[in-house]
Design a protein around this motif. Structure first.
Motif, PDB file in Angstrom:
ATOM      1  N   PRO A  87      -8.404  16.381   3.878  1.00  0.00           N
ATOM      2  CA  PRO A  87      -9.118  17.589   3.675  1.00  0.00           C
ATOM      3  C   PRO A  87      -9.845  18.101   4.853  1.00  0.00           C
ATOM      4  CG  PRO A  87     -10.521  15.583   3.099  1.00  0.00           C
ATOM      5  CD  PRO A  87      -9.050  15.266   3.636  1.00  0.00           C
ATOM      6  N   SER A  88      -9.738  17.589   6.074  1.00  0.00           N
ATOM      7  CA  SER A  88     -10.336  18.062   7.381  1.00  0.00           C
ATOM      8  C   SER A  88     -11.761  18.255   7.125  1.00  0.00           C
ATOM      9  CB  SER A  88      -9.496  19.053   7.831  1.00  0.00           C
ATOM     10  OG  SER A  88      -8.167  18.965   8.085  1.00  0.00           O
ATOM     11  N   LEU A  89     -12.521  17.271   6.835  1.00  0.00           N
ATOM     12  CA  LEU A  89     -14.009  17.529   6.759  1.00  0.00           C
ATOM     13  C   LEU A  89     -14.632  16.122   7.225  1.00  0.00           C
ATOM     14  CD1 LEU A  89     -14.287  17.878   2.720  1.00  0.00           C
ATOM     15  CD2 LEU A  89     -14.788  19.852   4.517  1.00  0.00           C
ATOM     16  N   ALA A  90     -15.600  16.415   8.314  1.00  0.00           N
ATOM     17  CA  ALA A  90     -16.237  15.347   8.845  1.00  0.00           C
ATOM     18  C   ALA A  90     -16.684  14.221   8.049  1.00  0.00           C
ATOM     19  CB  ALA A  90     -17.654  16.132   9.557  1.00  0.00           C
ATOM     20  N   SER A  91     -17.190  14.467   6.871  1.00  0.00           N
ATOM     21  CA  SER A  91     -17.624  13.370   5.967  1.00  0.00           C
ATOM     22  C   SER A  91     -16.491  12.503   5.462  1.00  0.00           C
ATOM     23  CB  SER A  91     -18.457  14.050   4.827  1.00  0.00           C
ATOM     24  OG  SER A  91     -17.357  15.035   4.183  1.00  0.00           O
TER      25      SER A  91
END
Length: 465
Positions: free
Chosen positions: A315-319
Protein backbone atom coordinates in the motif's frame (compact mmCIF):
# COMPACT_ATOMS: atom_id res chain seq x y z
CA UNK A 1 39.06 -6.08 -0.46
CA UNK A 2 38.41 -7.08 3.18
CA UNK A 3 34.78 -7.73 4.06
CA UNK A 4 33.03 -7.32 7.38
CA UNK A 5 30.53 -10.04 8.22
CA UNK A 6 27.04 -9.43 9.64
CA UNK A 7 24.04 -11.60 10.35
CA UNK A 8 21.76 -9.28 8.38
CA UNK A 9 22.29 -6.21 6.20
CA UNK A 10 19.38 -3.78 5.87
CA UNK A 11 19.43 -1.49 2.83
CA UNK A 12 17.55 1.74 3.54
CA UNK A 13 16.67 3.66 6.71
CA UNK A 14 13.06 4.59 6.00
CA UNK A 15 10.26 3.10 8.14
CA UNK A 16 10.63 -0.38 6.64
CA UNK A 17 14.39 -0.56 7.13
CA UNK A 18 14.16 0.92 10.61
CA UNK A 19 11.47 -1.53 11.69
CA UNK A 20 13.51 -4.49 10.47
CA UNK A 21 16.86 -3.32 11.82
CA UNK A 22 15.61 -2.57 15.32
CA UNK A 23 13.68 -5.84 15.59
CA UNK A 24 16.73 -7.84 14.48
CA UNK A 25 19.16 -5.98 16.73
CA UNK A 26 16.95 -6.30 19.80
CA UNK A 27 16.74 -10.04 19.06
CA UNK A 28 20.51 -10.40 19.30
CA UNK A 29 21.53 -10.24 15.64
CA UNK A 30 24.58 -8.35 14.38
CA UNK A 31 22.98 -5.88 11.99
CA UNK A 32 24.34 -3.26 9.61
CA UNK A 33 22.31 -0.59 7.82
CA UNK A 34 23.24 0.96 4.47
CA UNK A 35 21.86 4.40 3.57
CA UNK A 36 22.50 6.21 0.26
CA UNK A 37 21.49 9.62 1.64
CA UNK A 38 23.65 11.77 3.94
CA UNK A 39 21.13 11.39 6.78
CA UNK A 40 18.92 8.55 8.00
CA UNK A 41 15.15 8.58 7.69
CA UNK A 42 14.58 7.71 4.05
CA UNK A 43 12.15 9.32 1.65
CA UNK A 44 9.45 9.37 4.33
CA UNK A 45 11.44 11.82 6.45
CA UNK A 46 13.15 13.91 3.79
CA UNK A 47 10.81 14.17 0.77
CA UNK A 48 7.48 12.51 1.52
CA UNK A 49 5.38 12.07 4.62
CA UNK A 50 7.07 14.42 7.08
CA UNK A 51 7.66 17.54 4.93
CA UNK A 52 4.29 17.42 3.14
CA UNK A 53 2.37 16.90 6.39
CA UNK A 54 4.32 19.65 8.13
CA UNK A 55 3.50 21.99 5.23
CA UNK A 56 -0.13 21.00 5.36
CA UNK A 57 -0.39 21.50 9.12
CA UNK A 58 0.68 25.13 9.04
CA UNK A 59 -1.32 25.99 5.94
CA UNK A 60 -4.36 24.45 7.64
CA UNK A 61 -3.82 26.51 10.77
CA UNK A 62 -3.56 29.68 8.69
CA UNK A 63 -6.80 28.79 6.93
CA UNK A 64 -8.51 28.18 10.27
CA UNK A 65 -7.42 31.59 11.48
CA UNK A 66 -8.62 33.31 8.35
CA UNK A 67 -12.03 31.60 8.34
CA UNK A 68 -12.76 32.14 12.03
CA UNK A 69 -14.74 35.40 12.36
CA UNK A 70 -13.38 36.02 15.87
CA UNK A 71 -9.74 36.16 14.70
CA UNK A 72 -10.43 37.72 11.33
CA UNK A 73 -12.21 40.69 12.86
CA UNK A 74 -9.48 41.17 15.45
CA UNK A 75 -6.31 40.99 13.39
CA UNK A 76 -7.16 40.76 9.71
CA UNK A 77 -6.19 38.09 7.18
CA UNK A 78 -2.88 36.27 7.56
CA UNK A 79 -0.65 35.17 4.70
CA UNK A 80 2.23 32.70 4.69
CA UNK A 81 4.76 32.24 1.91
CA UNK A 82 5.77 28.81 0.67
CA UNK A 83 9.43 29.26 1.75
CA UNK A 84 8.27 30.23 5.24
CA UNK A 85 6.16 27.10 5.80
CA UNK A 86 8.93 25.05 4.21
CA UNK A 87 11.35 26.40 6.81
CA UNK A 88 9.18 24.95 9.56
CA UNK A 89 9.07 21.61 7.74
CA UNK A 90 12.87 21.59 7.68
CA UNK A 91 12.94 21.99 11.46
CA UNK A 92 10.69 18.95 11.85
CA UNK A 93 12.88 16.95 9.45
CA UNK A 94 15.98 17.79 11.50
CA UNK A 95 14.27 16.65 14.70
CA UNK A 96 13.23 13.40 13.05
CA UNK A 97 16.73 12.75 11.71
CA UNK A 98 18.24 13.25 15.18
CA UNK A 99 15.66 10.95 16.76
CA UNK A 100 15.98 8.20 14.17
CA UNK A 101 19.76 8.40 14.22
CA UNK A 102 19.70 7.87 17.98
CA UNK A 103 17.81 4.58 17.49
CA UNK A 104 20.74 3.12 15.55
CA UNK A 105 23.43 4.41 17.90
CA UNK A 106 21.60 3.20 21.02
CA UNK A 107 21.20 -0.26 19.54
CA UNK A 108 24.80 -0.50 18.28
CA UNK A 109 23.74 -0.69 14.64
CA UNK A 110 26.44 0.73 12.34
CA UNK A 111 25.15 2.93 9.50
CA UNK A 112 27.24 2.91 6.33
CA UNK A 113 26.49 5.75 3.89
CA UNK A 114 26.67 4.96 0.19
CA UNK A 115 24.89 3.17 -2.64
CA UNK A 116 24.63 -0.59 -2.22
CA UNK A 117 24.80 -3.18 -4.98
CA UNK A 118 25.02 -6.97 -4.79
CA UNK A 119 28.37 -8.46 -5.78
CA UNK A 120 26.96 -11.95 -5.22
CA UNK A 121 24.08 -13.41 -3.24
CA UNK A 122 25.79 -12.76 0.11
CA UNK A 123 27.97 -9.68 -0.50
CA UNK A 124 27.31 -5.99 -0.99
CA UNK A 125 29.58 -3.33 -2.45
CA UNK A 126 28.88 0.10 -0.97
CA UNK A 127 30.08 3.09 -2.93
CA UNK A 128 30.31 6.34 -0.97
CA UNK A 129 29.68 9.81 -2.41
CA UNK A 130 33.45 10.36 -2.75
CA UNK A 131 33.75 7.24 -4.92
CA UNK A 132 35.39 5.03 -2.29
CA UNK A 133 34.03 1.49 -2.13
CA UNK A 134 33.78 -1.05 0.67
CA UNK A 135 32.27 -4.51 0.93
CA UNK A 136 30.24 -6.33 3.53
CA UNK A 137 29.12 -9.96 3.78
CA UNK A 138 25.82 -11.01 5.37
CA UNK A 139 23.78 -14.15 5.79
CA UNK A 140 20.52 -12.36 5.01
CA UNK A 141 19.33 -9.05 3.59
CA UNK A 142 16.33 -6.75 3.87
CA UNK A 143 15.81 -4.37 0.93
CA UNK A 144 13.96 -1.25 2.07
CA UNK A 145 15.14 1.26 -0.53
CA UNK A 146 11.79 3.01 -0.98
CA UNK A 147 10.65 4.80 -4.13
CA UNK A 148 11.08 8.01 -6.05
CA UNK A 149 8.81 10.05 -8.33
CA UNK A 150 8.11 8.52 -11.74
CA UNK A 151 9.70 10.77 -14.36
CA UNK A 152 8.76 10.26 -18.03
CA UNK A 153 11.60 10.95 -20.46
CA UNK A 154 9.62 13.58 -22.37
CA UNK A 155 8.96 15.82 -19.36
CA UNK A 156 11.75 18.44 -18.90
CA UNK A 157 12.46 18.11 -15.17
CA UNK A 158 15.69 20.08 -15.58
CA UNK A 159 13.69 23.24 -16.31
CA UNK A 160 13.26 25.62 -13.32
CA UNK A 161 9.47 25.70 -13.76
CA UNK A 162 8.94 21.92 -13.82
CA UNK A 163 9.05 19.95 -10.57
CA UNK A 164 8.45 16.46 -9.29
CA UNK A 165 7.24 15.85 -5.73
CA UNK A 166 10.83 15.72 -4.43
CA UNK A 167 12.00 18.83 -6.25
CA UNK A 168 9.02 20.88 -5.09
CA UNK A 169 10.62 20.99 -1.64
CA UNK A 170 13.35 23.22 -3.10
CA UNK A 171 10.92 25.82 -4.49
CA UNK A 172 12.20 29.18 -3.25
CA UNK A 173 9.16 31.42 -3.86
CA UNK A 174 5.36 31.43 -3.83
CA UNK A 175 4.03 31.20 -7.39
CA UNK A 176 0.70 32.71 -8.36
CA UNK A 177 -0.47 29.56 -10.15
CA UNK A 178 0.40 25.87 -10.38
CA UNK A 179 -0.69 22.95 -12.53
CA UNK A 180 -0.54 19.58 -10.77
CA UNK A 181 -0.49 16.59 -13.10
CA UNK A 182 -1.66 13.51 -11.24
CA UNK A 183 -4.54 13.48 -8.77
CA UNK A 184 -3.49 10.61 -6.57
CA UNK A 185 -2.74 11.02 -2.88
CA UNK A 186 0.35 13.20 -3.43
CA UNK A 187 -1.28 15.40 -6.07
CA UNK A 188 -4.46 15.87 -4.03
CA UNK A 189 -2.51 16.74 -0.88
CA UNK A 190 -0.37 19.32 -2.66
CA UNK A 191 -3.45 20.78 -4.36
CA UNK A 192 -4.85 21.48 -0.88
CA UNK A 193 -1.57 22.95 0.36
CA UNK A 194 -0.97 25.28 -2.58
CA UNK A 195 -4.58 26.43 -2.78
CA UNK A 196 -4.42 27.15 0.95
CA UNK A 197 -1.46 29.43 0.23
CA UNK A 198 -3.63 31.37 -2.21
CA UNK A 199 -2.35 29.98 -5.50
CA UNK A 200 -4.52 29.27 -8.51
CA UNK A 201 -4.50 25.46 -8.78
CA UNK A 202 -5.36 23.22 -11.73
CA UNK A 203 -5.48 19.53 -10.71
CA UNK A 204 -5.28 17.19 -13.70
CA UNK A 205 -6.72 13.71 -13.19
CA UNK A 206 -6.43 11.00 -15.85
CA UNK A 207 -9.33 9.13 -14.20
CA UNK A 208 -13.00 10.01 -13.91
CA UNK A 209 -13.03 10.51 -10.13
CA UNK A 210 -10.53 11.31 -7.41
CA UNK A 211 -8.86 8.50 -5.45
CA UNK A 212 -10.92 5.63 -6.80
CA UNK A 213 -9.82 3.29 -3.98
CA UNK A 214 -11.86 5.37 -1.52
CA UNK A 215 -15.51 4.87 -0.68
CA UNK A 216 -17.43 6.76 -3.38
CA UNK A 217 -19.14 9.04 -0.87
CA UNK A 218 -15.78 10.08 0.57
CA UNK A 219 -14.28 10.61 -2.88
CA UNK A 220 -17.25 12.77 -3.84
CA UNK A 221 -16.89 14.79 -0.64
CA UNK A 222 -13.21 15.41 -1.36
CA UNK A 223 -13.96 16.60 -4.89
CA UNK A 224 -16.69 18.93 -3.62
CA UNK A 225 -14.56 20.52 -0.91
CA UNK A 226 -11.47 20.91 -3.10
CA UNK A 227 -13.68 22.77 -5.54
CA UNK A 228 -15.09 24.80 -2.65
CA UNK A 229 -11.51 25.81 -1.83
CA UNK A 230 -11.10 26.95 -5.42
CA UNK A 231 -9.18 24.03 -6.95
CA UNK A 232 -10.10 23.43 -10.60
CA UNK A 233 -10.23 19.65 -11.13
CA UNK A 234 -10.02 18.38 -14.70
CA UNK A 235 -10.96 14.70 -14.98
CA UNK A 236 -10.22 12.32 -17.85
CA UNK A 237 -7.23 14.27 -19.13
CA UNK A 238 -3.82 12.93 -20.17
CA UNK A 239 -0.82 14.98 -21.11
CA UNK A 240 0.47 15.28 -24.66
CA UNK A 241 3.53 17.38 -23.87
CA UNK A 242 4.98 19.87 -21.41
CA UNK A 243 6.16 23.16 -22.90
CA UNK A 244 8.25 25.29 -20.51
CA UNK A 245 9.02 28.98 -21.10
CA UNK A 246 11.06 31.59 -19.25
CA UNK A 247 8.06 33.04 -17.41
CA UNK A 248 5.48 30.21 -17.49
CA UNK A 249 4.86 26.57 -18.41
CA UNK A 250 2.13 25.09 -20.59
CA UNK A 251 0.68 21.59 -20.20
CA UNK A 252 -0.82 20.34 -23.46
CA UNK A 253 -3.46 17.62 -23.05
CA UNK A 254 -4.52 14.94 -25.53
CA UNK A 255 -7.95 16.60 -25.65
CA UNK A 256 -6.37 19.78 -27.04
CA UNK A 257 -6.33 21.93 -23.90
CA UNK A 258 -3.43 24.28 -23.17
CA UNK A 259 -3.16 24.83 -19.42
CA UNK A 260 -0.83 27.68 -18.52
CA UNK A 261 0.63 28.30 -15.04
CA UNK A 262 3.71 29.65 -13.31
CA UNK A 263 4.98 26.15 -12.43
CA UNK A 264 4.10 22.50 -13.06
CA UNK A 265 4.19 19.79 -10.39
CA UNK A 266 4.39 16.27 -11.82
CA UNK A 267 2.79 13.92 -9.29
CA UNK A 268 1.91 10.93 -11.43
CA UNK A 269 3.21 7.69 -9.94
CA UNK A 270 6.25 6.34 -8.14
CA UNK A 271 9.17 4.09 -9.12
CA UNK A 272 10.92 1.64 -6.81
CA UNK A 273 14.57 2.36 -6.03
CA UNK A 274 16.08 -0.83 -7.42
CA UNK A 275 18.26 0.50 -10.21
CA UNK A 276 21.90 -0.63 -10.43
CA UNK A 277 21.60 -2.91 -7.39
CA UNK A 278 22.68 -6.07 -9.23
CA UNK A 279 19.41 -7.80 -8.42
CA UNK A 280 18.81 -9.25 -11.88
CA UNK A 281 21.97 -11.36 -11.63
CA UNK A 282 20.46 -12.98 -8.53
CA UNK A 283 17.20 -13.82 -10.30
CA UNK A 284 15.32 -10.94 -8.65
CA UNK A 285 13.78 -8.92 -11.49
CA UNK A 286 12.00 -5.63 -10.73
CA UNK A 287 8.80 -4.90 -12.66
CA UNK A 288 8.35 -1.98 -15.06
CA UNK A 289 7.96 0.41 -12.10
CA UNK A 290 11.09 -0.85 -10.32
CA UNK A 291 9.10 -2.76 -7.71
CA UNK A 292 10.01 -6.17 -6.29
CA UNK A 293 7.67 -9.13 -6.03
CA UNK A 294 7.56 -10.80 -2.62
CA UNK A 295 5.61 -13.63 -1.01
CA UNK A 296 3.36 -13.41 2.06
CA UNK A 297 6.35 -13.15 4.39
CA UNK A 298 8.21 -10.56 2.24
CA UNK A 299 10.76 -12.95 0.69
CA UNK A 300 11.94 -12.25 -2.86
CA UNK A 301 12.90 -14.94 -5.37
CA UNK A 302 15.95 -15.47 -3.14
CA UNK A 303 14.56 -16.69 0.22
CA UNK A 304 17.37 -15.06 2.22
CA UNK A 305 16.67 -11.65 0.64
CA UNK A 306 13.55 -9.87 1.88
CA UNK A 307 11.97 -6.64 0.63
CA UNK A 308 9.57 -4.27 2.42
CA UNK A 309 8.04 -0.81 2.06
CA UNK A 310 7.46 1.25 -1.05
CA UNK A 311 9.91 -0.86 -3.06
CA UNK A 312 7.30 -3.66 -3.12
CA UNK A 313 4.44 -1.32 -4.08
CA UNK A 314 0.98 -1.33 -2.49
CA UNK A 315 0.00 0.00 0.00
CA UNK A 316 3.01 2.37 -0.04
CA UNK A 317 2.35 3.76 3.43
CA UNK A 318 4.99 4.61 6.02
CA UNK A 319 2.90 2.92 8.72
CA UNK A 320 2.62 -0.27 6.69
CA UNK A 321 6.32 -0.24 5.80
CA UNK A 322 7.35 -0.18 9.47
CA UNK A 323 5.15 -3.17 10.26
CA UNK A 324 6.34 -5.01 7.15
CA UNK A 325 9.93 -4.52 8.32
CA UNK A 326 9.12 -5.95 11.74
CA UNK A 327 7.20 -8.89 10.32
CA UNK A 328 9.93 -9.69 7.78
CA UNK A 329 12.49 -9.60 10.59
CA UNK A 330 10.30 -11.91 12.68
CA UNK A 331 10.14 -14.44 9.86
CA UNK A 332 13.86 -14.11 9.26
CA UNK A 333 14.49 -14.90 12.94
CA UNK A 334 11.86 -17.58 13.60
CA UNK A 335 10.86 -19.01 10.25
CA UNK A 336 7.29 -17.82 10.81
CA UNK A 337 5.42 -14.53 11.16
CA UNK A 338 1.82 -13.50 11.65
CA UNK A 339 1.91 -11.35 8.52
CA UNK A 340 -1.90 -11.10 8.60
CA UNK A 341 -1.59 -8.34 11.18
CA UNK A 342 -0.56 -5.99 8.37
CA UNK A 343 -3.56 -6.61 6.13
CA UNK A 344 -6.21 -4.22 7.52
CA UNK A 345 -4.23 -1.00 7.37
CA UNK A 346 -5.83 2.42 7.89
CA UNK A 347 -5.38 4.91 5.08
CA UNK A 348 -4.47 8.47 6.01
CA UNK A 349 -4.73 11.15 3.32
CA UNK A 350 -3.73 14.64 4.45
CA UNK A 351 -5.79 16.75 2.12
CA UNK A 352 -7.76 19.70 3.49
CA UNK A 353 -9.98 18.34 4.99
CA UNK A 354 -8.19 15.06 5.69
CA UNK A 355 -9.41 11.53 5.04
CA UNK A 356 -8.89 8.23 6.79
CA UNK A 357 -10.48 4.84 6.34
CA UNK A 358 -10.09 1.19 7.28
CA UNK A 359 -11.97 -1.88 6.08
CA UNK A 360 -14.42 -2.26 3.21
CA UNK A 361 -16.07 0.39 1.05
CA UNK A 362 -19.72 0.40 0.02
CA UNK A 363 -18.71 -0.61 -3.50
CA UNK A 364 -16.78 -3.64 -2.25
CA UNK A 365 -19.59 -4.82 0.02
CA UNK A 366 -22.19 -4.36 -2.72
CA UNK A 367 -20.10 -6.31 -5.25
CA UNK A 368 -19.56 -9.09 -2.70
CA UNK A 369 -23.33 -9.18 -1.96
CA UNK A 370 -22.75 -8.60 1.75
CA UNK A 371 -25.86 -7.29 3.56
CA UNK A 372 -24.80 -4.06 5.21
CA UNK A 373 -26.18 -0.81 6.54
CA UNK A 374 -24.71 2.68 6.96
CA UNK A 375 -24.46 4.96 9.97
CA UNK A 376 -23.47 8.63 9.64
CA UNK A 377 -22.35 11.30 12.07
CA UNK A 378 -21.95 14.73 10.48
CA UNK A 379 -19.38 16.97 12.12
CA UNK A 380 -21.62 20.03 11.80
CA UNK A 381 -23.86 18.44 14.46
CA UNK A 382 -21.08 17.65 16.98
CA UNK A 383 -20.51 20.13 19.80
CA UNK A 384 -16.72 19.72 19.71
CA UNK A 385 -16.62 20.42 15.95
CA UNK A 386 -18.84 23.47 16.44
CA UNK A 387 -16.54 24.78 19.20
CA UNK A 388 -13.49 24.27 16.94
CA UNK A 389 -15.29 25.77 13.93
CA UNK A 390 -14.66 22.49 12.06
CA UNK A 391 -18.12 21.60 10.81
CA UNK A 392 -16.98 20.12 7.49
CA UNK A 393 -16.85 16.34 7.50
CA UNK A 394 -18.42 13.14 8.71
CA UNK A 395 -17.81 9.70 10.19
CA UNK A 396 -19.34 6.80 8.28
CA UNK A 397 -19.75 3.29 9.69
CA UNK A 398 -20.55 0.25 7.54
CA UNK A 399 -21.85 -2.76 9.45
CA UNK A 400 -23.44 -6.16 8.79
CA UNK A 401 -27.23 -5.92 9.09
CA UNK A 402 -27.54 -9.28 10.87
CA UNK A 403 -24.43 -9.63 13.05
CA UNK A 404 -23.78 -5.88 13.52
CA UNK A 405 -20.08 -6.56 12.77
CA UNK A 406 -18.20 -3.39 11.78
CA UNK A 407 -17.11 -3.86 8.16
CA UNK A 408 -15.71 -0.46 7.26
CA UNK A 409 -14.94 2.94 8.79
CA UNK A 410 -14.60 6.07 6.68
CA UNK A 411 -13.86 9.51 8.06
CA UNK A 412 -13.62 12.85 6.27
CA UNK A 413 -12.77 16.07 8.08
CA UNK A 414 -10.58 17.50 10.81
CA UNK A 415 -8.57 14.89 12.75
CA UNK A 416 -9.88 12.05 10.55
CA UNK A 417 -6.57 10.17 10.71
CA UNK A 418 -6.76 10.21 14.52
CA UNK A 419 -10.47 9.42 14.81
CA UNK A 420 -10.30 6.28 12.66
CA UNK A 421 -8.11 4.40 15.16
CA UNK A 422 -10.92 4.06 17.69
CA UNK A 423 -12.97 2.09 15.20
CA UNK A 424 -9.92 0.19 13.97
CA UNK A 425 -9.38 -1.17 17.48
CA UNK A 426 -12.95 -2.50 17.66
CA UNK A 427 -12.78 -3.99 14.15
CA UNK A 428 -9.71 -5.97 15.20
CA UNK A 429 -11.52 -7.67 18.09
CA UNK A 430 -12.52 -11.31 17.63
CA UNK A 431 -16.08 -12.56 17.34
CA UNK A 432 -18.93 -10.63 18.91
CA UNK A 433 -16.56 -8.05 20.39
CA UNK A 434 -16.51 -6.40 16.97
CA UNK A 435 -20.01 -4.98 17.10
CA UNK A 436 -21.89 -1.77 16.47
CA UNK A 437 -23.30 -2.20 19.98
CA UNK A 438 -19.91 -1.32 21.47
CA UNK A 439 -20.29 2.25 20.24
CA UNK A 440 -23.92 2.45 21.30
CA UNK A 441 -23.30 1.20 24.84
CA UNK A 442 -19.98 2.95 25.54
CA UNK A 443 -19.82 6.33 27.26
CA UNK A 444 -17.70 8.84 25.32
CA UNK A 445 -16.35 12.07 26.76
CA UNK A 446 -18.43 15.10 25.84
CA UNK A 447 -17.73 17.18 23.90
CA UNK A 448 -15.28 15.18 21.76
CA UNK A 449 -14.85 14.22 18.14
CA UNK A 450 -14.83 10.58 19.30
CA UNK A 451 -18.49 11.00 20.20
CA UNK A 452 -19.12 10.71 16.45
CA UNK A 453 -18.92 6.92 16.86
CA UNK A 454 -21.96 6.86 19.18
CA UNK A 455 -23.90 9.22 16.92
CA UNK A 456 -23.07 7.21 13.78
CA UNK A 457 -23.81 3.88 15.50
CA UNK A 458 -27.24 5.05 16.68
CA UNK A 459 -27.96 6.50 13.25
CA UNK A 460 -27.19 3.17 11.62
CA UNK A 461 -28.93 1.05 14.26
CA UNK A 462 -32.12 3.05 13.84
CA UNK A 463 -32.14 2.10 10.14
CA UNK A 464 -32.63 -1.59 10.97
CA UNK A 465 -34.95 -1.25 13.97
Amino acid sequence: MKQQHFDTAVIGTGPGGEGAALKLSKSGQRVVVVESHDDVGGGCTHWGTIPSKALRHNVRRMMEFNTNPLFRDADGMKRLSYPRVLKFAEQVINKQVALRGSFYSRNDIPVIHGRASFVNDHSLEIRAADGKASRIHADRFVIATGSRPYRPDDVPFNHPRVFDSDQILSLDHTPRSITIYGAGVIGSEYASIFRGLGMKVDLIDSRERLLTFLDNEISDALSYHLRELGVLIRHGETYAKVEPHDDHVVLHTESGKRIRSDILLWANGRTGNTQEMGLEALGITPNSRGQLEVNDVYQTAQPHIYAVGDVIGYPSLASAAYDQGRFAATHLLNGSSDYRLAQDIPTGIYTIPEISSVGKTEQELTNAKVPYEVGHAFFKDLARAQIANQGVGMLKLLFHTETLEILGIHCFGDQAAEIVHIGQAIMAQPGDANSLLYFINTTFNYPTMAEAYRVAALNGYNRIN
